[in-house]
Design an enzyme around this catalytic site. Structure first.
Site, mmCIF file in Angstrom:
data_model
loop_
_atom_site.group_PDB
_atom_site.id
_atom_site.type_symbol
_atom_site.label_atom_id
_atom_site.label_comp_id
_atom_site.label_asym_id
_atom_site.label_seq_id
_atom_site.Cartn_x
_atom_site.Cartn_y
_atom_site.Cartn_z
ATOM 1 N N GLU A 41 0.843 -1.190 0.000
ATOM 2 C CA GLU A 41 0.000 0.000 0.000
ATOM 3 C C GLU A 41 0.885 1.250 0.000
ATOM 4 O O GLU A 41 1.956 1.258 0.614
ATOM 5 C CB GLU A 41 -0.894 -0.008 1.242
ATOM 6 C CG GLU A 41 -1.902 1.132 1.289
ATOM 7 C CD GLU A 41 -2.763 1.108 2.535
ATOM 8 O OE1 GLU A 41 -3.903 1.577 2.459
ATOM 9 O OE2 GLU A 41 -2.285 0.627 3.588
ATOM 10 N N LYS A 114 -10.212 0.534 -1.961
ATOM 11 C CA LYS A 114 -10.250 0.191 -0.540
ATOM 12 C C LYS A 114 -11.595 0.545 0.091
ATOM 13 O O LYS A 114 -12.042 1.691 0.025
ATOM 14 C CB LYS A 114 -9.111 0.920 0.184
ATOM 15 C CG LYS A 114 -8.938 0.518 1.650
ATOM 16 C CD LYS A 114 -7.728 1.249 2.239
ATOM 17 C CE LYS A 114 -7.426 0.803 3.662
ATOM 18 N NZ LYS A 114 -6.248 1.511 4.203
ATOM 19 N N CYS A 154 -4.901 -3.477 3.566
ATOM 20 C CA CYS A 154 -4.555 -3.022 4.916
ATOM 21 C C CYS A 154 -5.699 -3.174 5.934
ATOM 22 O O CYS A 154 -5.972 -4.258 6.411
ATOM 23 C CB CYS A 154 -4.049 -1.577 4.847
ATOM 24 S SG CYS A 154 -3.064 -1.064 6.285
#
Length: 265
Positions: A41, A114, A154
């Site tokens: 990321e 995301k 993440c």
């Protein structure tokens, strides 16, 4: 068996420097025989301010970061999962934090934005991604010769319902920039839990070290098998973590403990 690799970086405030580092590490990983490469990321930039990523955000389908990923996939003849790059958002003052997947011909196959945006505050340490990032909405997977690959980023790691929504996968990838504080406490256990409960491989690629903006990331990029065993791990610093996706082992584990078939809810 497909060999896969996670690239670990300590990205700086300079896009050109980070692209050079990513290129060097991608070439090294492909040279070790990996056919699917995962970047972390925020690999293009860890800015001094959260808003710095707005200056380099690209429109979907064009721009130096996207061209770089396509060219690396094409020249190395590998799958590249491009960690995350900032893409332009319809919301003013925000970007999409997006994972783009390129096949060995350099063609973009899928995009994942995301979904879960990180927020954390403890003492002087504070993060709030929603200030500069627009949340995605679509669960995303794609097919490779090694089977279905599920995409997450993440903070998504803390939401197991996302991974269930992917359906049975051979591999789940997690590009990340976990903070040192939360990574030390939860990174490994969450990754291993996702591998065990979904009975699949998990490949996690992290930022790993002290950045010029003062932030410290946890690193510990790793590959985990469907039984929850860590196959390879890199604690901190730049480097490559790699290993093989063994379809036979995955089949044996699911056959001997058919937990995915025993689900009720």
């Amino acid at each position: 068996m497909m060999k896969v690799a996670a690239i670990q970086m300590v990205s700086s405030i300079a896009l050109a420097d980070n692209m050079a580092t990513a290129k060097r590490l991608l070439i090294a990983a492909a040279g070790e025989g990996a056919g699917l490469l995962l970047l972390p990321e925020y690999w293009p930039l860890m800015g001094l301010q959260d808003t710095d990523k707005l200056a380099i955000a690209e429109p979907a389908g064009s721009g130096p970061m996207q061209e770089f990923l396509a060219e690396m996939a094409r020249s190395l003849k590998v799958w590249i999962i491009g960690g995350t790059i900032p893409l332009q958002s319809a919301e003013a003052g925000k970007v999409m934090n997006s994972t783009l997947v390129f096949d060995p011909q350099g063609v973009q196959r899928v995009r994942y934005d995301k979904i879960h945006l990180f927020g954390f505050s403890k003492g002087e340490e504070s993060y709030e991604e929603a200030r500069t990032i627009t949340a995605g909405e679509q669960v995303t997977t794609f097919e490779t010769e090694a089977g279905r690959v599920g995409l997450s980023i993440c903070y998504d790691l803390r939401f197991p319902e996302l991974f269930r929504a992917m359906g049975p996968c051979s591999l789940i990838v997690v590009p990340a920039a976990f903070t040192y504080t939360t990574g030390q406490a939860h990174w490994e256990i969450l990754l291993r839990a996702r591998a065990i409960e979904n009975q699949c491989y998990v490949l996690a690629s992290g930022q790993g070290g002290k950045h010029l903006n003062g932030r410290r990331t946890w690193g510990h990029s790793m590959l985990i098998d469907p039984w929850g065993k860590i196959i390879a791990e890199l604690p901190e610093g730049e480097g490559v973590v790699s290993g093989k996706i063994d379809a036979e082992l995955l089949h044996q584990i699911r056959a001997s403990l058919p937990a995915l078939q025993h689900r009720k809810l």
